[in-house]
Design a protein around this motif. Structure first.
Motif, PDB file in Angstrom:
ATOM      1  N   ARG A  35       0.874  -1.180   0.000  1.00 44.87           N
ATOM      2  CA  ARG A  35       0.000   0.000   0.000  1.00 44.87           C
ATOM      3  C   ARG A  35       0.908   1.227   0.000  1.00 44.87           C
ATOM      4  O   ARG A  35       1.654   1.462   0.955  1.00 44.87           O
ATOM      5  CB  ARG A  35      -0.882   0.013   1.242  1.00 44.87           C
ATOM      6  CG  ARG A  35      -1.841  -1.182   1.366  1.00 44.87           C
ATOM      7  CD  ARG A  35      -2.412  -1.237   2.772  1.00 44.87           C
ATOM      8  NE  ARG A  35      -1.347  -1.413   3.758  1.00 44.87           N
ATOM      9  CZ  ARG A  35      -1.469  -1.115   5.046  1.00 44.87           C
ATOM     10  NH1 ARG A  35      -2.594  -0.595   5.511  1.00 44.87           N
ATOM     11  NH2 ARG A  35      -0.463  -1.317   5.868  1.00 44.87           N
ATOM     12  N   ASP A  91      -3.100   7.429  10.993  1.00 39.87           N
ATOM     13  CA  ASP A  91      -1.739   6.998  11.279  1.00 39.87           C
ATOM     14  C   ASP A  91      -1.514   5.590  10.724  1.00 39.87           C
ATOM     15  O   ASP A  91      -2.436   4.753  10.733  1.00 39.87           O
ATOM     16  CB  ASP A  91      -1.485   6.974  12.790  1.00 39.87           C
ATOM     17  CG  ASP A  91      -1.537   8.350  13.427  1.00 39.87           C
ATOM     18  OD1 ASP A  91      -1.715   9.339  12.694  1.00 39.87           O
ATOM     19  OD2 ASP A  91      -1.402   8.421  14.666  1.00 39.87           O
ATOM     20  N   ALA A  92      -0.279   5.335  10.262  1.00 37.82           N
ATOM     21  CA  ALA A  92       0.132   3.988   9.832  1.00 37.82           C
ATOM     22  C   ALA A  92      -0.799   3.396   8.774  1.00 37.82           C
ATOM     23  O   ALA A  92      -1.164   2.233   8.833  1.00 37.82           O
ATOM     24  CB  ALA A  92       0.227   3.061  11.045  1.00 37.82           C
ATOM     25  N   SER A  93      -1.180   4.204   7.790  1.00 42.82           N
ATOM     26  CA  SER A  93      -2.104   3.743   6.749  1.00 42.82           C
ATOM     27  C   SER A  93      -1.400   3.069   5.567  1.00 42.82           C
ATOM     28  O   SER A  93      -2.047   2.340   4.803  1.00 42.82           O
ATOM     29  CB  SER A  93      -2.915   4.923   6.204  1.00 42.82           C
ATOM     30  OG  SER A  93      -3.776   5.455   7.186  1.00 42.82           O
ATOM     31  N   ASP A  95       2.249   1.191   3.647  1.00 37.38           N
ATOM     32  CA  ASP A  95       3.517   0.486   3.792  1.00 37.38           C
ATOM     33  C   ASP A  95       4.689   1.364   3.363  1.00 37.38           C
ATOM     34  O   ASP A  95       5.820   1.160   3.820  1.00 37.38           O
ATOM     35  CB  ASP A  95       3.513  -0.789   2.934  1.00 37.38           C
ATOM     36  CG  ASP A  95       2.395  -1.733   3.333  1.00 37.38           C
ATOM     37  OD1 ASP A  95       2.273  -2.017   4.537  1.00 37.38           O
ATOM     38  OD2 ASP A  95       1.640  -2.173   2.443  1.00 37.38           O
ATOM     39  N   THR A 120       2.853   6.415   7.674  1.00 35.59           N
ATOM     40  CA  THR A 120       3.584   5.213   7.276  1.00 35.59           C
ATOM     41  C   THR A 120       3.612   4.208   8.422  1.00 35.59           C
ATOM     42  O   THR A 120       3.851   4.573   9.576  1.00 35.59           O
ATOM     43  CB  THR A 120       5.025   5.569   6.869  1.00 35.59           C
ATOM     44  OG1 THR A 120       4.997   6.570   5.840  1.00 35.59           O
ATOM     45  CG2 THR A 120       5.771   4.350   6.343  1.00 35.59           C
ATOM     46  N   CYS A 121       3.376   2.948   8.102  1.00 34.28           N
ATOM     47  CA  CYS A 121       3.414   1.896   9.122  1.00 34.28           C
ATOM     48  C   CYS A 121       4.811   1.788   9.734  1.00 34.28           C
ATOM     49  O   CYS A 121       5.809   2.025   9.053  1.00 34.28           O
ATOM     50  CB  CYS A 121       3.055   0.547   8.501  1.00 34.28           C
ATOM     51  SG  CYS A 121       1.354   0.416   7.952  1.00 34.28           S
ATOM     52  N   PRO A 122       4.916   1.428  11.003  1.00 33.51           N
ATOM     53  CA  PRO A 122       6.229   1.182  11.600  1.00 33.51           C
ATOM     54  C   PRO A 122       7.022   0.182  10.751  1.00 33.51           C
ATOM     55  O   PRO A 122       6.502  -0.861  10.352  1.00 33.51           O
ATOM     56  CB  PRO A 122       5.890   0.611  12.972  1.00 33.51           C
ATOM     57  CG  PRO A 122       4.550   1.199  13.291  1.00 33.51           C
ATOM     58  CD  PRO A 122       3.816   1.241  11.975  1.00 33.51           C
ATOM     59  N   GLY A 124       7.945   0.843   7.767  1.00 31.00           N
ATOM     60  CA  GLY A 124       7.739   1.216   6.368  1.00 31.00           C
ATOM     61  C   GLY A 124       8.704   2.300   5.923  1.00 31.00           C
ATOM     62  O   GLY A 124       9.378   2.940   6.746  1.00 31.00           O
TER      63      GLY A 124
END
Length: 257
Positions: A35, A91-93, A95, A120-122, A124
């Motif tokens: 994503r 938040d964290a939407s 990759d 960004t996901c942790p 990512g």
């Protein structure tokens, strides 16, 4: 500068979007199925490459003209009107988040970088690139050299190698990414290229006011525009035959904590 038909952007720096986008995708280490958010997507050059690469793409741009063009051209992507400084996502939407040739045009780069990190996901990746304006971005370097030849004071003051904060090397980009809390920050140079049928093909977007170069061009009267046209052509050393130009961009990538 960017409220112009998408076709003019395509004929200006948009010609480099495909090859530069492929380089940025590889540098960011993207994988199929990710994503990905394309920030400042313009008319959709990078968006198209991301979709073709196999990513699930969302794109945004504050220009209504460009966002509409991207949505029409890349129907597989979700395109919204939004700026980097105020991303309308949780938040964290994603990759990964990419921003191609955008950072220098942000009103608040620090906020924009933090926003890209936030969505960004942790683990990512957040990656971006900007032109090497005063160096190996041949098109823009030669344009501003010609501008300074025709209007020494105004041309020097408007030169993007001077006015753009992130223009000379990758050090400032690295510092920006670190300030946004991104980790394992790395930088590199990316090489792209574009083809032209002749000098007039290259020149056409400038009298339409496309980008900073176009804004400078339309500020001149007809006689000065002709002087700029001739000086630019002379500095590039090209004529009516087809030719190709290369361009370097500075790139940065970091990992969201």
């Amino acid at each position: 500068m960017f409220n112009v038909p998408a076709e003019f952007y395509d004929r200006f720096v948009g010609r480099y979007s495909a090859s530069l986008g492929d380089e940025l995708i590889a540098f960011a280490g993207l994988e199929r199925g990710m994503r990905v958010l394309d920030v400042g997507c313009g008319p959709g050059g990078l968006t198209r490459r991301l979709v073709d690469f196999g990513c699930k793409v969302t794109a945004c741009d504050p220009s209504e003209t460009f966002a509409a063009a991207a949505a029409k051209r890349v129907r597989e992507a979700e395109v919204v009107g939004a700026s980097a400084e105020n991303l309308p996502f949780e938040d964290a939407s994603f990759d990964a988040v990419l921003a191609q040739l955008v950072v220098n045009f942000l009103a608040d780069p620090e906020t924009g970088a933090r926003e890209m990190a936030r969505v960004t996901c942790p683990g990512g990746t957040v990656a971006a690139c900007v032109w090497d304006y005063g160096g190996e971005m041949t098109l823009l370097r030669c344009f501003w050299e010609a501008a300074q030849e025709v209007e020494p004071v105004r041309g020097a003051a408007a030169n993007e190698a001077v006015t753009m904060r992130f223009a000379r090397d990758d050090d400032d980009l690295r510092a920006l990414w670190i300030s946004a809390g991104l980790e394992d920050v790395r930088t590199t140079g990316l090489l792209s290229r574009a083809s032209y049928t002749g000098f007039e093909d290259l020149w056409a977007p400038l009298p339409a006011g496309t980008g900073p170069g176009g804004a400078f061009t339309v500020s001149l009267d007809a006689a000065k525009q002709q002087e700029l046209h001739d000086a630019f052509r002379r500095r590039l050393g090209v004529g009516d035959e087809p030719f190709e130009l290369t361009a370097r961009a500075w790139a940065v990538a970091g990992v969201a904590p």
